[in-house]
Write a protein that holds these residues in place. Structure first.
Motif, PDB file in Angstrom:
ATOM      1  N   PHE A  43       0.665  -1.095  -0.003  1.00 31.45           N
ATOM      2  CA  PHE A  43      -0.146  -0.120  -0.006  1.00 31.45           C
ATOM      3  C   PHE A  43       1.069   1.274  -0.173  1.00 31.45           C
ATOM      4  O   PHE A  43       0.301   2.305  -0.245  1.00 31.45           O
ATOM      5  N   THR A  44       2.155   1.142   0.235  1.00 35.69           N
ATOM      6  CA  THR A  44       2.916   2.343   0.359  1.00 35.69           C
ATOM      7  C   THR A  44       3.569   2.900  -1.083  1.00 35.69           C
ATOM      8  O   THR A  44       3.594   1.745  -2.100  1.00 35.69           O
ATOM      9  N   SER A  45       4.029   3.903  -1.081  1.00 34.48           N
ATOM     10  CA  SER A  45       4.544   4.429  -2.447  1.00 34.48           C
ATOM     11  C   SER A  45       6.076   4.357  -2.225  1.00 34.48           C
ATOM     12  O   SER A  45       6.932   4.781  -1.651  1.00 34.48           O
ATOM     13  N   GLU A  46       6.452   3.175  -2.973  1.00 34.42           N
ATOM     14  CA  GLU A  46       8.170   3.118  -3.172  1.00 34.42           C
ATOM     15  C   GLU A  46       8.920   3.896  -3.325  1.00 34.42           C
ATOM     16  O   GLU A  46      10.156   4.025  -2.781  1.00 34.42           O
ATOM     17  N   PRO A  47       8.740   4.962  -4.316  1.00 33.63           N
ATOM     18  CA  PRO A  47       9.681   5.889  -4.474  1.00 33.63           C
ATOM     19  C   PRO A  47       9.650   6.998  -3.302  1.00 33.63           C
ATOM     20  O   PRO A  47      10.740   7.832  -3.308  1.00 33.63           O
ATOM     21  N   ASP A  48       8.584   7.112  -2.673  1.00 35.17           N
ATOM     22  CA  ASP A  48       8.431   7.965  -1.513  1.00 35.17           C
ATOM     23  C   ASP A  48       8.644   7.741  -0.211  1.00 35.17           C
ATOM     24  O   ASP A  48       8.910   8.186   0.735  1.00 35.17           O
ATOM     25  N   CYS A  49       8.607   6.344   0.154  1.00 39.03           N
ATOM     26  CA  CYS A  49       8.616   5.828   1.503  1.00 39.03           C
ATOM     27  C   CYS A  49       9.230   4.424   1.825  1.00 39.03           C
ATOM     28  O   CYS A  49       9.165   3.543   0.748  1.00 39.03           O
ATOM     29  N   LEU A 257      -4.682 -15.138   4.162  1.00 45.34           N
ATOM     30  CA  LEU A 257      -5.329 -13.599   4.784  1.00 45.34           C
ATOM     31  C   LEU A 257      -4.560 -12.357   4.425  1.00 45.34           C
ATOM     32  O   LEU A 257      -5.317 -11.541   3.897  1.00 45.34           O
ATOM     33  N   ARG A 258      -3.312 -12.433   4.615  1.00 45.25           N
ATOM     34  CA  ARG A 258      -2.641 -11.257   4.159  1.00 45.25           C
ATOM     35  C   ARG A 258      -2.624 -10.666   2.748  1.00 45.25           C
ATOM     36  O   ARG A 258      -2.893  -9.657   2.322  1.00 45.25           O
ATOM     37  N   LEU A 259      -2.501 -11.850   1.929  1.00 51.82           N
ATOM     38  CA  LEU A 259      -2.390 -11.585   0.523  1.00 51.82           C
ATOM     39  C   LEU A 259      -3.938 -11.004  -0.227  1.00 51.82           C
ATOM     40  O   LEU A 259      -4.168 -10.270  -0.997  1.00 51.82           O
ATOM     41  N   SER A 260      -4.974 -11.607   0.689  1.00 53.75           N
ATOM     42  CA  SER A 260      -6.267 -11.062   0.269  1.00 53.75           C
ATOM     43  C   SER A 260      -6.820  -9.964   0.733  1.00 53.75           C
ATOM     44  O   SER A 260      -7.821  -9.421   0.517  1.00 53.75           O
ATOM     45  N   TYR A 261      -5.870  -9.101   1.617  1.00 53.42           N
ATOM     46  CA  TYR A 261      -6.347  -7.699   2.331  1.00 53.42           C
ATOM     47  C   TYR A 261      -6.075  -6.557   1.435  1.00 53.42           C
ATOM     48  O   TYR A 261      -4.929  -6.375   0.990  1.00 53.42           O
ATOM     49  N   ALA A 262      -6.998  -6.294   0.603  1.00 52.43           N
ATOM     50  CA  ALA A 262      -6.807  -5.372  -0.612  1.00 52.43           C
ATOM     51  C   ALA A 262      -6.930  -3.744  -0.089  1.00 52.43           C
ATOM     52  O   ALA A 262      -7.352  -3.401   1.029  1.00 52.43           O
ATOM     53  N   ILE A 263      -6.611  -3.074  -0.998  1.00 55.08           N
ATOM     54  CA  ILE A 263      -6.471  -1.702  -0.556  1.00 55.08           C
ATOM     55  C   ILE A 263      -7.838  -1.059  -0.203  1.00 55.08           C
ATOM     56  O   ILE A 263      -7.701  -0.142   0.829  1.00 55.08           O
ATOM     57  N   SER A 271      -7.011   3.447  10.883  1.00 53.56           N
ATOM     58  CA  SER A 271      -5.459   3.704  10.690  1.00 53.56           C
ATOM     59  C   SER A 271      -5.178   4.327   9.302  1.00 53.56           C
ATOM     60  O   SER A 271      -4.090   4.955   9.216  1.00 53.56           O
ATOM     61  N   TYR A 272      -5.833   3.880   8.122  1.00 54.97           N
ATOM     62  CA  TYR A 272      -5.367   4.541   6.968  1.00 54.97           C
ATOM     63  C   TYR A 272      -5.844   5.826   6.863  1.00 54.97           C
ATOM     64  O   TYR A 272      -5.013   6.718   6.726  1.00 54.97           O
ATOM     65  N   PHE A 284       4.954  14.989   3.663  1.00 54.39           N
ATOM     66  CA  PHE A 284       5.413  13.733   3.318  1.00 54.39           C
ATOM     67  C   PHE A 284       4.489  12.564   2.716  1.00 54.39           C
ATOM     68  O   PHE A 284       3.329  12.638   3.042  1.00 54.39           O
ATOM     69  N   ILE A 285       4.791  11.634   1.935  1.00 54.75           N
ATOM     70  CA  ILE A 285       4.113  10.610   1.219  1.00 54.75           C
ATOM     71  C   ILE A 285       4.198   9.370   1.586  1.00 54.75           C
ATOM     72  O   ILE A 285       5.633   8.861   1.720  1.00 54.75           O
ATOM     73  N   VAL A 286       3.355   8.480   2.307  1.00 54.75           N
ATOM     74  CA  VAL A 286       3.481   7.094   2.616  1.00 54.75           C
ATOM     75  C   VAL A 286       2.910   6.235   1.582  1.00 54.75           C
ATOM     76  O   VAL A 286       3.499   5.049   1.147  1.00 54.75           O
ATOM     77  N   LEU A 287       1.637   6.592   1.294  1.00 56.08           N
ATOM     78  CA  LEU A 287       0.713   5.708   0.636  1.00 56.08           C
ATOM     79  C   LEU A 287       0.823   6.019  -0.821  1.00 56.08           C
ATOM     80  O   LEU A 287       0.830   6.861  -1.437  1.00 56.08           O
TER      81      LEU A 287
END
Length: 299
Positions: A43-49, A257-263, A271-272, A284-287
């Motif tokens: 769910f995170t933005s790899e270039p930013d976080c 379960l973890r793989l099935s958890y969608a955005i 928390s989101y 700052f950007i996380v997501l």
């Protein structure tokens, strides 16, 4: 403690992030464990976080406090709530987002993921017989079956009993039942815990009973306990598969379960929303969502 955990300390986390913040300009999201990291990285933005695994709550809180004290900005921590709303949140300095439920696995199980798992691995007839009443919530049912262990976990935390739950063998009411037995569970956990701080069996049973009466099953829910119960229930009560009815099977189900958890499921959580609030407050950007929105605005 294994060799990797010995090498990771509050100071190593602090020094790594302080150095990388100066070099990269990225934000950093601290998480407790590797399974949390695998979920949140999607769910995170790899270039930013960058997601950093702290290998435990104490290291996470210690690191975020030290970074805050040193005025290192752009760092956010994501931690399991672990009954904090009942017993008080731990002391820390810095920015921390807590899971909606007691841990991330419980948060995942509280979502549509559980329904999808029952549709995929459950037996329609068995699920209907247990949960055919529209008033019966599958999430509450799984939590209720797992609640005795959660009640003992809470009692151990409140009373500083230091009971040892890691790698415990779950004790059920009967061989084919997914319902955790309070008496068997307390006896088992006490037998593998330090005698110096442990309560008597009578004290443990009394605490379980009181917590079950005082709190809802979902308030007491722990992700590991619920996964064990769900695994057991899919063998007989809610399904006919033995695929998950073992330690390795539990781990496989947890991965599914973890793989099935969608955005879209994550977006529905507090928390989101807290991460989005932090992004707006700090710049700052996380997501990934935030990066996509900014790119769209810039286009």
């Amino acid at each position: 403690m294994n060799s990797v955990e010995k090498e990771v300390s509050i100071d190593t986390i602090y020094n790594e992030i302080r150095m990388l913040r100066a070099e990269s300009g990225k934000s950093f999201l601290l998480v407790e464990g590797s399974s949390d990291a695998r979920v949140l990285k999607r769910f995170t933005s790899e270039p930013d976080c960058s997601v950093v695994v702290c290998l435990g709550k104490d290291r996470l809180f210690g690191a975020i406090s030290k970074l805050e004290s040193s005025l290192v900005d752009g760092v956010l921590a994501f931690a399991d709530r672990d009954f904090s709303d009942l017993i008080g949140y731990p002391e820390y300095h810095g920015n921390v987002v807590f899971t909606d439920e007691n841990d991330l696995e419980a948060q995942i199980l509280s979502s549509q993921v559980l329904i999808n798992i029952l549709n995929e691995f459950g037996s329609m007839g068995k699920v209907a017989s247990v949960m055919g009443d529209p008033c019966v919530d599958p999430h509450e049912t799984i939590a209720a079956w797992a609640a005795p262990t959660g009640a003992l976990r809470l009692a151990s935390t409140v009373n500083s009993w230091g009971l040892y739950f890691s790698e415990m063998a779950y004790k059920f009411v009967a061989p084919n039942s997914p319902e955790i037995c309070p008496d068997k569970t307390s006896k088992h956990v006490l037998s593998r815990s330090s005698k110096a701080s442990s309560p008597t069996e009578a004290q443990a049973k009394k605490a379980i009973t009181e917590n079950l009466e005082r709190y809802s099953s979902w308030v007491l829910s722990n992700g590991h306990d619920c996964v064990a119960v769900l695994s057991k229930s899919l063998r007989n009560r809610l399904g006919s598969t033995n695929e998950f009815n073992s330690k390795e099977g539990n781990e496989t189900l947890a991965k599914i379960l973890r793989l099935s958890y969608a955005i879209d499921m994550f977006r529905a959580t507090h928390s989101y929303a807290h991460i989005r609030f932090w992004e707006k407050a700090t710049g700052f950007i996380v997501l990934q969502d935030t990066r996509s929105m900014r790119d769209a605005e810039a286009a």
